[in-house]
Design a protein around this motif. Structure first.
Motif, short mmCIF file in Angstrom:
data_model
loop_
_atom_site.label_atom_id
_atom_site.label_comp_id
_atom_site.label_asym_id
_atom_site.label_seq_id
_atom_site.Cartn_x
_atom_site.Cartn_y
_atom_site.Cartn_z
N LEU B 161 -17.74 45.10 -75.74
CA LEU B 161 -17.54 46.41 -75.02
C LEU B 161 -18.19 46.54 -73.72
N TYR B 162 -18.90 45.57 -72.72
CA TYR B 162 -19.51 45.62 -72.00
C TYR B 162 -18.63 44.78 -70.99
N LYS B 163 -17.97 43.79 -71.37
CA LYS B 163 -17.16 42.96 -70.11
C LYS B 163 -15.83 42.79 -70.32
N THR B 164 -15.38 43.55 -71.66
CA THR B 164 -13.59 44.76 -71.32
C THR B 164 -12.75 45.23 -70.77
N LYS B 165 -12.46 45.26 -70.61
CA LYS B 165 -10.81 46.12 -70.89
C LYS B 165 -10.94 47.08 -72.08
N PHE B 166 -10.59 45.97 -72.97
CA PHE B 166 -10.72 46.85 -74.17
C PHE B 166 -11.92 47.50 -74.13
N GLY B 167 -12.80 46.73 -73.78
CA GLY B 167 -14.47 47.78 -74.24
C GLY B 167 -14.67 48.66 -73.65
N ARG B 168 -14.07 49.05 -71.94
CA ARG B 168 -13.87 50.31 -71.52
C ARG B 168 -13.46 51.19 -71.90
N MET B 169 -12.26 51.36 -72.46
CA MET B 169 -11.30 52.34 -72.72
C MET B 169 -12.47 53.13 -73.74
N ILE B 170 -12.69 52.02 -75.63
CA ILE B 170 -13.61 52.20 -76.31
C ILE B 170 -14.52 53.12 -75.90
N ARG B 171 -15.87 52.28 -75.00
CA ARG B 171 -16.70 53.17 -74.39
C ARG B 171 -15.92 54.61 -74.19
N ALA B 172 -15.20 54.83 -72.89
CA ALA B 172 -14.21 56.28 -72.66
C ALA B 172 -13.73 57.25 -73.77
N ILE B 173 -12.85 56.05 -74.90
CA ILE B 173 -13.22 57.47 -76.23
C ILE B 173 -13.85 57.85 -76.90
N ALA B 174 -15.14 56.83 -77.28
CA ALA B 174 -16.42 57.29 -78.03
C ALA B 174 -16.55 58.48 -77.50
N ASP B 175 -17.14 58.43 -76.07
CA ASP B 175 -17.44 59.40 -74.80
C ASP B 175 -16.59 60.84 -75.03
N ASP B 176 -15.44 60.19 -75.05
CA ASP B 176 -14.56 62.10 -75.59
C ASP B 176 -13.01 61.64 -75.53
N ALA B 177 -12.79 62.13 -76.20
CA ALA B 177 -11.64 61.31 -77.47
C ALA B 177 -10.17 61.68 -76.50
N ASP B 178 -11.03 63.18 -76.50
CA ASP B 178 -10.18 64.59 -75.51
C ASP B 178 -9.54 64.14 -74.36
N VAL B 179 -10.15 63.94 -73.97
CA VAL B 179 -10.06 63.94 -72.09
C VAL B 179 -9.94 61.64 -72.12
N ALA B 180 -9.89 61.02 -73.18
CA ALA B 180 -9.49 59.73 -72.31
C ALA B 180 -7.74 60.54 -72.94
N ARG B 181 -7.52 61.43 -73.69
CA ARG B 181 -6.22 61.55 -74.36
C ARG B 181 -5.26 61.82 -73.27
N THR B 182 -6.16 63.20 -72.37
CA THR B 182 -5.56 63.68 -71.11
C THR B 182 -5.28 62.19 -69.06
N LEU B 183 -5.61 61.40 -70.18
CA LEU B 183 -5.53 59.98 -68.78
C LEU B 183 -4.26 59.62 -69.53
N GLY B 184 -3.45 60.11 -70.51
CA GLY B 184 -2.96 59.18 -71.19
C GLY B 184 -3.21 57.70 -71.98
N ILE B 185 -4.27 57.68 -72.59
CA ILE B 185 -4.68 56.87 -73.32
C ILE B 185 -4.14 56.80 -74.46
N ARG B 186 -3.35 55.58 -75.35
CA ARG B 186 -3.61 56.10 -76.26
C ARG B 186 -4.49 55.38 -77.74
N THR B 187 -5.44 57.37 -77.80
CA THR B 187 -6.53 56.80 -77.85
C THR B 187 -6.80 56.10 -79.55
N ASP B 188 -5.57 57.08 -80.56
CA ASP B 188 -5.10 56.27 -81.85
C ASP B 188 -5.11 54.52 -82.01
#
Lengths: 243, 290, 288, 236
Positions: B161-188
């Motif tokens: 969660l805290y040392k990888t890019k994958f973890g950063r994405m997961i935490r971003a999605i956890a914070d706000d999945a809608d905002v993550a989608r607006t950055l073009g992140i494929r949340t699903d």
């Protein structure tokens, strides 16, 4: 006579000061406009005054009672009702039921034995006809258009028969016809001696309906007076226009 | 005193099981914010596939272990892809997702019962259990593994969660999945992977639990309920909280069992849950309200 | 014929449970998994009072209702602190605790063995020994409870419940106190479930804790979601379908054990599929 | 000149509610466009439709001269970015992590670093807050993080949804000055949704006024008819 007043009212949300030692009063029987830029604390003031968010510091004076702690279900006892900016109707019950909600028995045991036949349908019909919603009385509130929702929202608040009304942007986004209806309702309320607090952006409506205007900025009182005075106040122009 | 030490060791083992299932649950919960009651069933799937591959296909331990973990992970991934993801797309409320997951639990338990029988099934015979003594307490090898795996899962998840890019994405999605989608992140896509990892970890816990005590189709749900209790006690969605909550729950449970009798284990756990929910709904490490 | 009577009795008992749970889940939006607990309390109260205190069925049932009401006051107060999913988990905890008590308080409940020899109810000299007569009794209770639920739903009280379900703040601003409403409906619903429990105990003349597990509550939830939330007829239709369904599976010729599991698969799938196709159920007026 | 983004006769409906009815709108390169209008007029809906967050039921969207069926991941990579309403930072991520999430599709660490440096030069205030959790920043700073995050992908056009929401007027002005500065320094185009701020008119090249899902007036900010409509709607 004061219908509603605040005394050094403060409200903090997680370190953000939405209201800063705000002391204002709304006079009985008057329509007072509440204006100010987005985020100046107008809606917060309404939420605090209706008990939905607790007071951080200071007090609210409601029909002579000085209160530090106010519960939403009490405000009606003090003769106050309100509308919501986003039109918070109960979506999955009918238009008529939404209105009756404001008129029916409040005590749970008694409500259990109150049925449709006990409701004041005549008054409900009169009120719904006034806003052209009687035809829609059995439609679920979710099925109303934006304008109809706004009309029902204000009608519901009026159905409580309260003395003071807090109206949070009742006109926003409406067509002229609907604006006329709501303006008419507000004028009627004034004639009946009711007190109105009106949040509104349009200065036309403010000038037409309000006896006094209170301008808020950043959680504080910026200016107050008649619409004419306020309109020509340099501070107000700057806060509003950012010029 | 000796008995006290044994209670402590037992608590550590059971606490590790609770903690491990709670951490894997918390990983999925913090990303999607709903109580996935089918998460425990992944443990049951892992346990049964392990058992089936080992005993029916005659595969060795490592291969069976891998098969069990993989099967559970895949099950978790597929359930997300075909059931939860479409519901998320329709903006289903978390209660709808919870009800759906109840349906999934029911189906999985029934299917496992049909395939393997509803009765309790030990994975190792009494003669195969090897144990040793630390001080005055006994502990089996499997139980040592349980504790070790628990710590590994904790370290692994924190690093992920805290040392990888994958973890950063997961935490971003956890914070706000809608905002993550607006950055073009494929949340699903990311959420699907999270479900795979969470379910695979649950599968591992199921296998370890099976080796320690045995298998039953309903074991997963039961284990998950304890995991959820642990998770809520520790602070829902928090990985360290889940670990802490698991151990605390086990300590309270075992102390209670030791004092008033083993049949009251579940009541003790849920009374603890209600006390925590009422007094400190955000849990030990939680920040926000419940 | 006897078979149909059996089914009808089951339908009556589950109908009561479904209608009463619908008052909570459908009308008030409280997704309670604590209903099985009150079902159990009612059943054990009747069974114990009738076997150990030689009480008649009706007084025993009333005592059960009283006991359920008291338990509901306590549980309801605890649950009132929670919202949404936490409510579901906490209420599940209540059912598990009650189940645990039924299992483990052996001195009183006889533990996993259960209680045998619960007599059938009697009015004066007439004993409801035949299942046909008992069906009459069970059905009468179902009718009474459906009527009560219908009255609640059509009263001002029912309207307020729906308002609370959707927006508690608005209900508050209009002068209602949601806590009071939620407590009252919770107690009423628990008392209804307790009646179903008492009927169940004297119908089988034997009870054990396994009937009052959490999974029973999930089954009830499936019934009302299938039939439709916030609609009493929906709850009854859901009961009819889900009580009838396993009997259909019986005719498929699977061994009993497999058929029992098939039944679970079907209602599990039903929950999943319904949440996609029609989250408000067949007749439902409310989506969770 | 070929517009960068062009919407023709776009309709959007959700829940049988007609949010947009036939919107025509164009944003050229290097332009700042304002969408004004009361609540519920459909301003945000336009941004969401153009970015692919809401499906359109009718009409066409052209991006860089080609008709597209927008989907956020594609749009981001082809140079269109969107910053949602409110304080839309990821509150538990650090400022740096917030910025890095925007360039998730870039593998090259050096490239990411050079973008971070570039953004810092535009927002020097953020440098000291590099490792702070974004949720702990003040409202104005959070809005700057959101703006900076939008720039990380080096978009040709940035869609800004109510950047003034919840900000004090002075801060709003700062945000707009920043927008103008970026527009001039990097030649980036903006479409900005605003509720009722006329100060926005000072920096824009073209404004659209919306009401109930329709454009009721449009033109350069000096246009008399446009000014009139705005007067009529906002009366101040």
């Amino acid at each position: 006579m004061t219908a509603l007043a605040t005394e050094r009212l403060c409200k903090n949300f997680l370190g953000v000061q939405a209201l800063r030692e705000l002391s204002i009063e709304f006079k009985e029987g008057q329509c007072t406009g509440l204006i100010g830029p987005n985020g100046s604390g107008k809606s917060t003031l309404l939420n605090v005054a209706s008990g939905l968010v607790p007071i951080s510091e200071g007090a609210i004076v409601l029909s002579k009672h000085r209160l530090n702690c106010l519960k939403p279900h009490q405000i009606l006892k003090y003769g106050m009702s309100r509308t919501f900016q986003d039109g918070r109707l109960i979506g999955q019950i009918s238009v008529l039921d939404n209105l009756l909600l404001a008129m029916a028995e409040r005590k749970p045991f008694r409500a259990l034995f109150q049925f449709r036949k006990n409701d004041d349908l005549a008054r409900a019909e009169e009120m719904l006809r006034r806003v052209n919603l009687w035809d829609k009385k059995d439609v679920l509130a979710n099925g109303l258009s934006y304008g109809q929702r706004k009309l029902l929202e204000i009608t519901r608040a009026m159905a409580t028969g309260a003395e003071t009304y807090l109206l949070d942007e009742p006109f926003s986004g409406l067509f002229p016809e609907a604006i006329e209806i709501i303006a008419g309702l507000s004028e009627d309320m004034k004639k009946k001696g009711k007190t109105i607090v009106l949040i509104e952006h349009s200065m036309d409506l403010i000038t037409r309906l309000c006896d006094r205007v209170i301008v808020m900025d950043a959680g504080k009182l910026l200016a107050q007076g008649t619409p004419q005075e306020v309109l020509h106040n340099a501070d107000v122009l700057e806060a509003y226009l950012g010029k | 005193m000796d008995l006290f030490f044994q209670v402590f060791v037992n608590s550590l083992v059971i606490g590790s099981l609770y903690g491990a299932i709670a951490m894997s649950f918390a990983l999925a919960y913090r990303t999607t914010r709903f109580f996935n009651l089918a998460h425990g069933s992944m443990a049951a799937i892992g346990g049964y596939i392990f058992f089936w591959v080992r005993d029916n296909l005659g595969a060795d331990f490592i291969l069976s272990l891998a098969a069990g973990i993989l099967a559970a992970g895949l099950a978790g991934f597929l359930i997300d892809r075909f059931i939860y993801a479409p519901q998320r797309q329709r903006k289903a409320s978390s209660t709808v997702l919870l009800v759906v997951s109840l349906g999934i639990v029911t189906v999985i338990e029934a299917v496992l019962s049909m395939m393997f029988g509803p009765q309790f099934r030990p994975l190792v015979t009494a003669g195969q259990i090897s144990s040793f003594q630390i001080g005055p307490a006994f502990i089996t090898h499997v139980q040592v593994w349980i504790i070790a795996v628990n710590l590994l899962i904790f370290g692994g998840l924190i690093a992920l969660l805290y040392k990888t890019k994958f973890g950063r994405m997961i935490r971003a999605i956890a914070d706000d999945a809608d905002v993550a989608r607006t950055l073009g992140i494929r949340t699903d896509f990311y959420i699907g992977i999270v479900f795979f990892i969470a379910a695979a970890l649950a599968g591992l816990v199921g296998i370890l639990n099976g080796l320690d005590t045995g298998l039953q189709p309903t074991m997963g749900f039961y284990l998950l309920l304890k995991g959820i209790v642990a998770s809520i006690i520790g602070g829902v969605g928090s990985i360290p909280g889940a670990l802490l909550g698991g151990v605390l729950l086990a300590v309270v449970e075992n102390t209670g069992v030791f004092t008033i009798g083993s049949e009251w284990r579940d009541a003790i756990a849920f009374v603890l849950l209600l006390v925590f929910l009422a007094l400190r709904p955000q849990g030990i490490l939680g920040k926000g309200g419940g | 014929m006897d078979y149909l009577i059996n089914l009808s009795i089951l339908f009556s008992i589950y109908g009561i449970l479904a209608v009463s749970l619908n008052l909570l889940v459908g009308y008030t939006g409280l997704v309670s998994l604590a209903h099985a607990a009150f079902y159990g309390i009612g059943a054990y109260a009747a069974a114990l009072l009738m076997t150990k205190a030689q009480m008649g069925f009706f007084p025993a049932m009333l005592c059960g209702m009283g006991l359920s009401a008291c338990a509901a006051l306590v549980i309801g107060m605890v649950l009132s602190k929670f919202r949404g999913d936490y409510y579901v988990i906490a209420s599940a905890g209540c059912t598990i605790i009650v189940y645990n008590i039924l299992m483990s308080w052996r001195e009183v409940t006889n533990g996993a063995i259960g209680i045998f020899g619960v007599p059938r109810p009697a009015i004066g000299d007439f004993v409801f020994t035949s299942n046909f007569a008992f069906l009459g009794l069970a059905f009468a209770f179902l009718v009474l409870i459906v009527l009560a639920a219908q009255l609640i739903a059509s009263s001002s009280f029912g309207r307020v419940l729906k308002a609370i379900r959707e927006d508690e703040d608005v209900a508050r601003v209009f002068g209602y106190r949601p806590l009071h409403y939620k407590m009252l409906i919770f107690v009423i619903s628990a008392m209804m479930a307790s009646v179903a429990g008492s009927l169940f105990a004297v119908y089988l003349m034997f009870i054990d804790p396994s009937t009052f597990k959490l999974v029973e509550n999930v089954f009830l939830l499936a019934i009302i979601i299938l039939g439709g939330l916030a609609d009493n007829r929906g709850a009854l239709i859901g009961t009819l379908i889900l009580i009838g369904l396993p009997e259909l599976l019986r005719f498929t010729g699977f061994p009993t054990e497999i058929a029992a599991q098939m039944q679970k698969v079907v209602y599990g799938l039903l929950l999943i599929v319904l949440m996609f196709l029609r989250p408000q159920g067949i007749l439902g007026k409310f989506r969770i | 000149m070929q517009p960068l983004l062009e919407l023709s006769n776009v309709h959007v409906e959700y829940n049988r509610f007609r949010a947009l009815c036939g919107i025509d709108l164009a944003c050229g390169q290097n332009q700042i466009i304002a969408l004004l209008g009361p609540n519920g007029a459909g301003k945000s809906t336009i941004l969401k439709a153009a970015f692919g967050l809401l499906p359109i039921s009718q009409g066409t969207i052209q991006w860089q001269g080609e008709t597209v069926k927008p989907a956020p991941p594609d749009m981001v990579q082809s140079g269109l970015s969107f910053t949602p309403q409110g304080k839309s930072v990821f509150p538990t991520l650090s400022v740096k992590e917030n910025l890095e999430t925007a360039v998730h599709f870039i593998k090259d660490r050096k490239d990411i670093q050079s973008r971070l440096d570039e953004v810092v030069s535009l927002f020097p205030a953020l440098e000291g807050k590099w490792n702070a959790e974004a949720g702990t920043l003040s409202g104005g700073q959070q809005q700057m993080v959101v703006l900076a995050r939008g720039l990380m992908t080096r978009p040709r056009l940035l869609l800004l949804d109510e950047p003034s929401l919840g900000l004090a007027p002075k801060l709003v002005k700062e945000v707009f000055m920043k927008v103008k500065e970026i527009n001039q320094r990097l030649g980036m185009a903006f479409v900005i949704v605003e509720h009722n701020l006329k100060s926005l008119l000072d920096i824009v090249d073209h404004a659209y006024v919306l009401r109930q899902g329709k454009v009721i007036s449009s033109g350069p900010p000096t246009d008399a008819a446009l000014r009139d409509t705005i007067q009529n709607i906002f009366k101040l």
